[in-house]
Design an enzyme around this catalytic site. Structure first.
Site, PDB file in Angstrom:
ATOM      1  N   ASP A 148      -1.706  -1.140   3.749  1.00  0.00           N
ATOM      2  CA  ASP A 148      -0.889   0.019   4.093  1.00  0.00           C
ATOM      3  C   ASP A 148      -1.757   1.063   4.789  1.00  0.00           C
ATOM      4  OD1 ASP A 148       1.190   2.274   3.586  1.00  0.00           O
ATOM      5  OD2 ASP A 148       2.109   0.507   2.680  1.00  0.00           O
ATOM      6  N   HIS A 188       2.161   7.437   3.101  1.00  0.00           N
ATOM      7  CA  HIS A 188       2.973   6.252   2.846  1.00  0.00           C
ATOM      8  C   HIS A 188       2.407   5.423   1.696  1.00  0.00           C
ATOM      9  CE1 HIS A 188       4.660   2.181   3.942  1.00  0.00           C
ATOM     10  NE2 HIS A 188       5.725   2.921   4.188  1.00  0.00           N
ATOM     11  N   SER A 348      10.497   0.048   2.893  1.00  0.00           N
ATOM     12  CA  SER A 348       9.126   0.221   2.413  1.00  0.00           C
ATOM     13  C   SER A 348       9.082   0.423   0.911  1.00  0.00           C
ATOM     14  CB  SER A 348       8.487   1.453   3.057  1.00  0.00           C
ATOM     15  OG  SER A 348       7.799   1.138   4.225  1.00  0.00           O
TER      16      SER A 348
END
Length: 390
Positions: A148, A188, A348
């Site tokens: 990620d 994220h 996600s």
């Protein structure tokens, strides 16, 4: 223009401004993005690739071979190369010779899956603090590899509950604009890790940065990250993208085959957030291929508690649906996020929900493959044609 549309437009402009990214648009306007001037090709079809280069006016001396690819492949760069044309030329000749593999392709570009297209819900919004369950003494710890973005230290994530390859101080190099968009990567990985830890006290995420500050990575970056998967039986990929002619990515296919053909390992991958219903989004779409290891890929769509989210990709390759709309998780500490928690939407975040469920099922199942099957088989809600977790 609605706020979410303004956010998506700015994200798209950032991506379009990257000089190393090229795109080819399909008839419906949906894009395929790949690295400019680079072709990935199987060794045994390199002679054909050289012919394709010559047809575009390149000489042998123009070819630059890049490294960082597994044995059996070439990664070549020629400034000005029409990559899509060269890849199709090699494929046609390979198929005419009876080779059913994807013989050549671009170095595809993948995006983290709220990037540029988080649906109607837009960017992250501040949320009241949630809770991260404490790890119970004697609980078997299950490592989950998360490929990620980087991790921000200024976060409610407990430092002893995760391992990170790269951590940075948020205040030192990133600002958040009026729509909650960071100038660098957008927290994220912090958010994905929070979903994992919120859903399961067993999980210890290992967060490896392969996605850059624009939320994108190359196929070669993803493959390099997968090489670090030894010792991890669950791999969370909250990222993906589309490919030339919707064919499987050439390098990623080989990497996943090597990873999943033997051993006890599963990949849990996001379905993407473009609202596409007939287009494979890789790597999740491997779940719908004929690859012998396809059942080791769990493709996750997002639901909102009532139905599949309108922005979630769907297709025959979807394995299961999970909550992905208005998810609350750890984000970053900032004046716009004073508690460090946020609400965000995307496949996600449905993806780590499923990865955590597999980790919880692992002790009783005996293997991660059987744990994944138990989680999918035990999904007792229906969201349209898909089984779903609550």
């Amino acid at each position: 223009m609605a706020p979410a549309e303004g956010w998506r437009t700015r994200r798209a402009r950032r991506l379009a401004g990257l000089p190393w990214v090229r795109r080819e648009d399909r008839a419906d306007g949906s894009p395929v993005r790949f690295v400019a001037d680079e072709l990935l090709v199987l060794d045994e079809h390199f002679a054909t690739a050289r012919q394709a280069f010559a047809e575009q006016g390149f000489a042998a001396r123009d070819i630059v071979e890049e490294g960082d690819v597994p044995s059996g492949f070439r990664r070549v760069r020629l400034p000005g190369l029409d990559v899509a044309r060269a890849a199709r030329r090699v494929r046609v000749q390979a198929e005419a010779a009876g080779d059913t593999r994807v013989a050549a392709g671009p170095n595809h570009v993948f995006v983290s899956t709220p990037f540029e297209h988080a649906g109607a819900y837009g960017p992250p919004c501040p949320a009241p603090p949630g809770t991260l369950p404490a790890r119970t003494d004697g609980t078997e710890e299950v490592g989950v590899l998360v490929l990620d973005t980087g991790v921000w230290l200024n976060s409610p994530l407990p430092k002893d509950r995760y391992v990170a390859e790269e951590q940075r101080d948020f205040e030192s190099d990133v600002d958040i604009d009026e729509d909650g968009i960071t100038a660098g990567d957008a927290g994220h990985a912090n958010f994905v890790a929070g979903v994992l830890l919120t859903r399961s006290p067993r999980v210890q995420p290992r967060l490896m940065k392969i996605v850059d500050t624009f939320g994108v990575c190359r196929e070669t970056d993803l493959v390099a990250g997968l090489r670090q998967a030894d010792g991890y039986r669950i791999i969370n990929l909250s990222l993906g993208g589309y490919t030339l002619d919707d064919r499987p990515p050439v390098l990623l296919t080989a990497a996943l085959a090597g990873l999943l053909t033997s051993g006890d390992r599963v990949v849990v991958a996001a379905a993407g957030n473009d609202g596409q219903h007939d287009r494979p989004f890789w790597p999740a779409a491997y779940a719908g291929t004929s690859a012998p290891w396809r059942r080791r890929v769990v493709a996750v769509a997002a639901h909102d508690g009532l139905r599949i989210a309108e922005w979630s990709n769907t297709g025959t390759w979807i394995t299961v649906a999970a909550p992905g709309a208005n998810v609350t998780s750890t984000f970053v500490n900032h004046e716009r996020f004073p508690d460090g928690w946020a609400r965000w939407s995307g496949t996600s975040f449905a993806t780590p929900y499923v990865a955590a469920a597999i980790a919880d099922a692992l002790p009783g199942a005996g293997s991660v493959r059987l744990a994944a099957e138990a989680v999918v088989g035990g999904a007792n809600r229906r969201y349209g044609r898909y089984a779903g977790l609550d």
